[in-house]
Design an enzyme around this catalytic site. Structure first.
Site, PDB file in Angstrom:
ATOM      1  N   LYS A 127       0.835  -1.208   0.000  1.00  0.00           N
ATOM      2  CA  LYS A 127       0.000   0.000   0.000  1.00  0.00           C
ATOM      3  C   LYS A 127       0.872   1.262   0.000  1.00  0.00           C
ATOM      4  O   LYS A 127       0.536   2.253  -0.661  1.00  0.00           O
ATOM      5  CB  LYS A 127      -0.914  -0.001   1.233  1.00  0.00           C
ATOM      6  CG  LYS A 127      -1.888   1.189   1.299  1.00  0.00           C
ATOM      7  CD  LYS A 127      -2.968   1.105   0.237  1.00  0.00           C
ATOM      8  CE  LYS A 127      -3.942   2.287   0.300  1.00  0.00           C
ATOM      9  NZ  LYS A 127      -4.797   2.259   1.500  1.00  0.00           N
TER      10      LYS A 127
ATOM     11  N   ALA B  57      -0.043 -13.201 -13.222  1.00  0.00           N
ATOM     12  CA  ALA B  57      -1.041 -12.159 -13.404  1.00  0.00           C
ATOM     13  C   ALA B  57      -2.153 -12.239 -12.373  1.00  0.00           C
ATOM     14  O   ALA B  57      -3.296 -11.879 -12.643  1.00  0.00           O
ATOM     15  CB  ALA B  57      -1.621 -12.235 -14.822  1.00  0.00           C
TER      16      ALA B  57
ATOM     17  N   HIS C 182     -22.806  13.821  -2.899  1.00  0.00           N
ATOM     18  CA  HIS C 182     -22.387  14.404  -4.176  1.00  0.00           C
ATOM     19  C   HIS C 182     -21.355  15.504  -3.970  1.00  0.00           C
ATOM     20  O   HIS C 182     -21.483  16.291  -3.032  1.00  0.00           O
ATOM     21  CB  HIS C 182     -23.622  14.979  -4.883  1.00  0.00           C
ATOM     22  CG  HIS C 182     -23.371  15.425  -6.275  1.00  0.00           C
ATOM     23  ND1 HIS C 182     -23.089  14.557  -7.305  1.00  0.00           N
ATOM     24  CD2 HIS C 182     -23.338  16.670  -6.813  1.00  0.00           C
ATOM     25  CE1 HIS C 182     -22.907  15.236  -8.428  1.00  0.00           C
ATOM     26  NE2 HIS C 182     -23.055  16.531  -8.150  1.00  0.00           N
TER      27      HIS C 182
END
EC number: 1.8.1.9
Length: 514
Positions: A86, A218, A487
């Protein structure tokens, strides 16, 4: 009736009775619980058991990798997994953000910006060492005994170990044993694999710049490594044996691969490595074969990183002495994490067929300790576990893939709501929105219970975590669409899903505010 005795005989009888009382009060075992493994699962189980009043001993030992990498207490997540990954991911994103800042009006000379690999590695390792120290202190404070040694079974209740290098072996006994030794990356059985290749166990402390890197594999580890290397200015190529992100939703996996390609990451499709050899200039010559065309090829790289899966660390445990059954290189357990030997349990990545994720390991370890020492009956629920792939556009999901839902319920009983979206923060720097996409896989009948949620975009893990709790609580499409979004956020796009795949309508939005 007691014998009528006096003098030395009477004294001897009372002495024997006292010894019997001491023997009956002395614990049969040295510990209530011995934990083999000091990673997420083992430490969580050990600390919870102590909180429940148990006497606990924890063993942990890290074998160096073929190139000599080793680390401290805390397991894969802290040292060579989630945490350093991370941090590298964040470093990569910051590189993008610096260039985007110019479009937002910041006076930044973005022409010659590049990271200092050695400084980054040093910063990451300093943080990891601080976590190692805090973990040691935490064990001491919680009264968990800790031994930095490899523990192995002598029998079902006896563990043997070497206290310190050069010392004779010691033994302890335990009423219960929890195996939580986790796993390590696999190496392919080809010439030069261990001599010249590295794995995720090495990359986060690598002492030189990776340069042009071949990432073999992968799965999510390989793709994450390739992406942060690209973001840091290096040139990764991903070698894919069959498909990307096996086990994940196919549409989302292919979308993620396309996103990586757009960012300049190359893929060698349906290809397997044959050998690795070091050239006179120090670079690595990799020979490989395309299994579709049956043609051979080769290329030169600075670093080869194996990401072809992980193996369970059972070889040093002497499980045969305890009679514990295994499958492949993992331990077989039932729903209560119990092995075929009633007092021996296993949690974490060493368990066969369970999700190899840190939060899963932690919760499973804690719940096991509560069942053993606090009278709990709660079992670990392995269904609907959320996860995230930390690529530049992250992919997060919870619940079923579209394929699994169709397989279990039938295509006629599944409705898929989907849509592309445009993150507000992408507009000014004109970042690509081609791969910002999400979908909800739901039942077609009734209120349409949601079976799976999938999201590709910024901070995907942060977005999906809350929805994971809602999904486990029985989230329906009706409830989702009756939820007012915040929003402007990307998470609100889930509350705007109204177009189904079945309808054939274009899922691309025309406006962000209507």
């Amino acid at each position: 009736m007691l014998l009528q005795t006096s003098g030395p005989s009477r004294t001897r009888i009372f002495s024997l009775l006292h010894q019997c009382r001491l023997a009956s009060s002395k614990p049969r075992f040295d510990y209530d619980l011995v934990v083999l493994g000091g990673g997420s699962a083992g430490l969580a189980c050990a600390k919870e058991a102590v909180d429940c009043g148990a006497r606990v001993l924890c063993f942990d030992y890290v074998k160096p990798t073929p190139v000599g990498t080793k680390w401290g207490l805390g397991g894969t997540c802290v040292n060579v997994g989630c945490i350093p990954k991370k941090l590298m991911h964040q470093a990569s994103l910051l590189g993008e953000a610096v260039h985007e800042a110019v479009a937002y009006g910041w006076n930044v000379n973005d022409k010659n910006i590049r990271p200092d690999w050695c400084k980054l590695v040093r910063s990451v390792q300093n943080h990891i060492k601080s976590v190692n120290w805090v973990t040691r202190v935490d064990l001491r404070d919680k009264k968990v005994e800790y031994v930095n040694s490899m523990g192995a079974f002598v029998d079902g209740h006896t563990i043997e170990y070497v206290p310190k290098s050069g010392q004779a072996k010691s033994r302890v006994t335990a009423k219960n044993v929890v195996v939580a030794v986790g796993g390590r990356p696999r190496y392919p059985s080809i010439p030069g694999a261990t001599e010249f290749g590295i794995t995720s166990d090495d990359i986060f402390s690598y002492d030189r710049e990776p340069g042009r890197t071949l990432v073999v594999g992968a799965g999510y580890v390989g793709l994450e490594c390739a992406c942060f290397l690209k973001g840091l200015g290096y040139d990764p190529t991903v070698m894919v044996r069959s498909i990307v992100l096996r086990g994940f939703d196919r549409q989302m996996s292919e979308l993620l691969a396309a996103m990586m390609s757009e960012r300049g990451i190359s893929f060698l499709e349906t290809t397997i490595p044959s050998s690795v050899e070091r050239q006179s200039d120090g670079r690595l010559l990799v020979r490989f074969r395309n299994t579709t065309t049956q043609t051979d090829g080769s290329d030169v790289f600075d670093t080869v990183l194996w990401a072809i899966g992980r193996r369970g660390l059972i070889e040093d445990l002497n499980l045969e002495a305890a009679g514990v059954k295994t499958q492949n290189d993992k331990i077989v357990v039932d729903r209560s994490e119990a092995t075929n030997v009633p007092h021996i349990f296993a949690v974490g990545d060493i368990v066969y067929g369970r999700p190899e994720l840190t939060p899963v390991a932690i919760l499973a370890g804690r719940l096991l300790a509560r069942r053993l020492f606090a009278g709990s009956t709660q079992l670990m629920d392995y269904a609907d576990v959320a996860t995230t792939v930390f690529t530049p556009l992250e992919y997060a999901c919870v619940g079923m893939s579209e394929e699994t839902a169709i397989e279990k319920h039938g295509a006629d009983n599944i409705e898929v709501f989907h849509g592309y979206y445009k993150p507000t923060e992408f507009f000014i720097p004109q970042k690509s929105v081609r791969f910002c996409y999400l979908k909800a896989v739901a039942e077609i009948a009734g209120d349409q219970k949601i079976l799976g949620l999938h999201y590709m975009g910024p901070v995907a893990g942060e977005v999906i975590q809350g929805f994971a709790a809602a999904l486990k609580s029985g989230l329906t499409v009706k409830t989702l669409l009756n939820t007012v979004g915040i929003h402007p956020t990307t998470a609100e796009e889930f509350t705007r899903l109204s177009i189904t795949k079945r309808s054939g309508r274009d899922p691309t939005p025309a406006s962000c505010c209507s």
